[in-house]
Design a protein around this motif. Structure first.
Motif, PDB file in Angstrom:
ATOM      1  N   LEU A   1      -7.879  63.814  17.644  1.00  0.00           N
ATOM      2  CA  LEU A   1      -6.689  64.416  18.241  1.00  0.00           C
ATOM      3  C   LEU A   1      -5.724  63.349  18.734  1.00  0.00           C
ATOM      4  O   LEU A   1      -4.510  63.438  18.505  1.00  0.00           O
ATOM      5  CB  LEU A   1      -7.095  65.332  19.404  1.00  0.00           C
ATOM      6  N   TRP A   2      -6.255  62.333  19.397  1.00  0.00           N
ATOM      7  CA  TRP A   2      -5.389  61.252  19.900  1.00  0.00           C
ATOM      8  C   TRP A   2      -4.644  60.591  18.749  1.00  0.00           C
ATOM      9  O   TRP A   2      -3.419  60.400  18.808  1.00  0.00           O
ATOM     10  CB  TRP A   2      -6.225  60.204  20.636  1.00  0.00           C
ATOM     11  N   ALA A   3      -5.359  60.237  17.694  1.00  0.00           N
ATOM     12  CA  ALA A   3      -4.733  59.559  16.566  1.00  0.00           C
ATOM     13  C   ALA A   3      -3.718  60.466  15.867  1.00  0.00           C
ATOM     14  O   ALA A   3      -2.646  60.018  15.451  1.00  0.00           O
ATOM     15  CB  ALA A   3      -5.800  59.092  15.576  1.00  0.00           C
ATOM     16  N   ALA A   4      -4.049  61.754  15.741  1.00  0.00           N
ATOM     17  CA  ALA A   4      -3.126  62.695  15.102  1.00  0.00           C
ATOM     18  C   ALA A   4      -1.849  62.859  15.929  1.00  0.00           C
ATOM     19  O   ALA A   4      -0.738  62.909  15.371  1.00  0.00           O
ATOM     20  CB  ALA A   4      -3.806  64.043  14.900  1.00  0.00           C
ATOM     21  N   LEU A   5      -1.987  62.931  17.246  1.00  0.00           N
ATOM     22  CA  LEU A   5      -0.811  63.022  18.113  1.00  0.00           C
ATOM     23  C   LEU A   5       0.044  61.769  18.003  1.00  0.00           C
ATOM     24  O   LEU A   5       1.276  61.843  17.954  1.00  0.00           O
ATOM     25  CB  LEU A   5      -1.236  63.248  19.562  1.00  0.00           C
ATOM     26  N   PHE A   6      -0.623  60.613  17.967  1.00  0.00           N
ATOM     27  CA  PHE A   6       0.134  59.371  17.798  1.00  0.00           C
ATOM     28  C   PHE A   6       0.934  59.425  16.502  1.00  0.00           C
ATOM     29  O   PHE A   6       2.111  59.050  16.459  1.00  0.00           O
ATOM     30  CB  PHE A   6      -0.806  58.164  17.771  1.00  0.00           C
TER      31      PHE A   6
ATOM     32  N   LEU B   1       0.497  66.487   7.328  1.00  0.00           N
ATOM     33  CA  LEU B   1      -0.527  65.946   6.443  1.00  0.00           C
ATOM     34  C   LEU B   1      -0.859  64.477   6.754  1.00  0.00           C
ATOM     35  O   LEU B   1      -2.044  64.124   6.851  1.00  0.00           O
ATOM     36  CB  LEU B   1      -0.108  66.114   4.983  1.00  0.00           C
ATOM     37  N   PRO B   2       0.141  63.604   6.920  1.00  0.00           N
ATOM     38  CA  PRO B   2      -0.198  62.231   7.312  1.00  0.00           C
ATOM     39  C   PRO B   2      -0.908  62.163   8.668  1.00  0.00           C
ATOM     40  O   PRO B   2      -1.802  61.332   8.858  1.00  0.00           O
ATOM     41  CB  PRO B   2       1.165  61.527   7.367  1.00  0.00           C
TER      42      PRO B   2
ATOM     43  N   LEU C   1      -8.238  61.744  10.956  1.00  0.00           N
ATOM     44  CA  LEU C   1      -9.578  61.717  10.374  1.00  0.00           C
ATOM     45  C   LEU C   1     -10.066  60.285  10.148  1.00  0.00           C
ATOM     46  O   LEU C   1     -11.272  60.012  10.249  1.00  0.00           O
ATOM     47  CB  LEU C   1      -9.586  62.489   9.058  1.00  0.00           C
ATOM     48  N   LEU C   2      -9.154  59.372   9.868  1.00  0.00           N
ATOM     49  CA  LEU C   2      -9.540  57.977   9.670  1.00  0.00           C
ATOM     50  C   LEU C   2      -9.987  57.309  10.972  1.00  0.00           C
ATOM     51  O   LEU C   2     -10.562  56.219  10.935  1.00  0.00           O
ATOM     52  CB  LEU C   2      -8.379  57.195   9.049  1.00  0.00           C
ATOM     53  N   HIS C   3      -9.718  57.941  12.104  1.00  0.00           N
ATOM     54  CA  HIS C   3     -10.150  57.417  13.400  1.00  0.00           C
ATOM     55  C   HIS C   3     -11.420  58.106  13.900  1.00  0.00           C
ATOM     56  O   HIS C   3     -11.789  57.955  15.071  1.00  0.00           O
ATOM     57  CB  HIS C   3      -9.035  57.561  14.431  1.00  0.00           C
TER      58      HIS C   3
END
Length: 304
Positions: A219-224, A196-197, A203-205
């Protein structure tokens, strides 16, 4: 439902101690209002700062300052954006103390351990970055041009590093501290307390100007976020995640800026048109690979 002290994954044994302080205030009615309250406090502090600057500056100076903040292409604009995250950090600290009745430092984990782990991981990541820069893979990077005189860049470097530390630490406090702790103490599965985070962080990116390739930025931000959450669960502190986040942003903001919106402090620039889907996909694919190497390096450091 989770109970403080449990961890379904053996490698995450330290995570049980990390999330334990959230156990007495894990009710959902605290989490959502807490986030709303933090956002409201943050916006209120930004509003107060804007009004203060409007009083202190002339109309022309204030308009010029506002424009520099909006596009982030000047040093003062980028610094203001970075340091303004301090208001958000203060807001989440207030929410933690008042809404959850616990010390804000519990969002970090044991401070001494966090500092020790963070420094060790940062050193490992710096060495990795130097190796990558020297080896042939650096040749595939986009051509770079000098953006700022070295002397002026060095003068701004200490305050810029502090600004990036504030920005990255604040984001980690919220996503891998506040959110991860409050979710993990209620739910065993990492699909929730990591997923969830990560979804929210991704989404914020979102950048609409990226068009059909905007999903790659998400995807990049979620993976990070997933990598940072994993490091936090393994270490039991935010130290390693802050180190990973700090170095990633320092390279992108201080050394080679690809995003014109945050290029005011960069020594070099390699501007990228987000509408160029081919170039964006190539750059993000490389960034994801480098992020994976950084995550593996941090894990090796933590195992020592």
């Amino acid at each position: 439902m989770n109970r403080p002290g449990r961890s379904p994954i053996r490698a995450y044994r330290a995570h049980a101690q990390f999330i334990a302080p959230a156990g007495d205030s894990a009710a959902a009615w605290r989490l959502i209002p807490g986030l709303v309250m933090a956002a409201a406090l943050y916006l209120l502090m930004l509003w107060a700062m804007q009004n203060l600057l409007q009083i202190l500056l002339s109309p022309d100076q204030f308009n010029a300052f506002t424009l520099s903040v909006q596009n982030g292409s000047t040093a003062i604009g980028t610094l203001y954006l970075l340091f303004s995250f301090g208001f958000l950090g203060l807001a989440i600290a207030i929410v933690t103390a008042q809404m959850h009745q616990r010390a804000p430092l519990t969002l970090i984990g044991p401070p001494k351990a966090a500092l020790r782990q963070g420094i060790a991981v940062l050193i490992g990541l710096i060495l990795l970055s130097l190796v990558i820069w020297i080896l042939p893979p650096s040749e595939v990077l986009a051509p770079i041009t000098e953006s700022k005189a070295v002397g002026r860049w060095l003068m701004l470097l200490p305050v810029a590093l502090l600004g990036i530390l504030i920005q990255t630490s604040t984001e980690e406090l919220i996503f891998r501290g506040y959110l991860q702790q409050q979710l993990a103490v209620r739910f065993d599965t990492p699909l929730i307390w990591m997923g969830l985070p990560a979804l929210l962080f991704g989404l914020l990116h979102y950048r609409p100007e990226a068009g059909d390739s905007a999903w790659l930025l998400i995807l990049w931000a979620a993976l990070f976020s997933l990598f940072a959450a994993d490091l936090t669960a393994r270490a039991g502190t935010l130290g390693p995640a802050i180190a990973l986040h700090f170095l990633s942003n320092a390279i992108a903001i201080l050394f080679v800026a690809q995003d014109p919106a945050l290029s005011g402090l960069a020594l070099y620039s390699a501007p990228m048109d987000l509408r160029d889907s081919v170039a964006l996909r190539q750059a993000l694919t490389l960034d994801i690979a480098l992020l994976g190497l950084g995550w593996l390096t941090a894990r090796l450091v933590l195992r020592r």
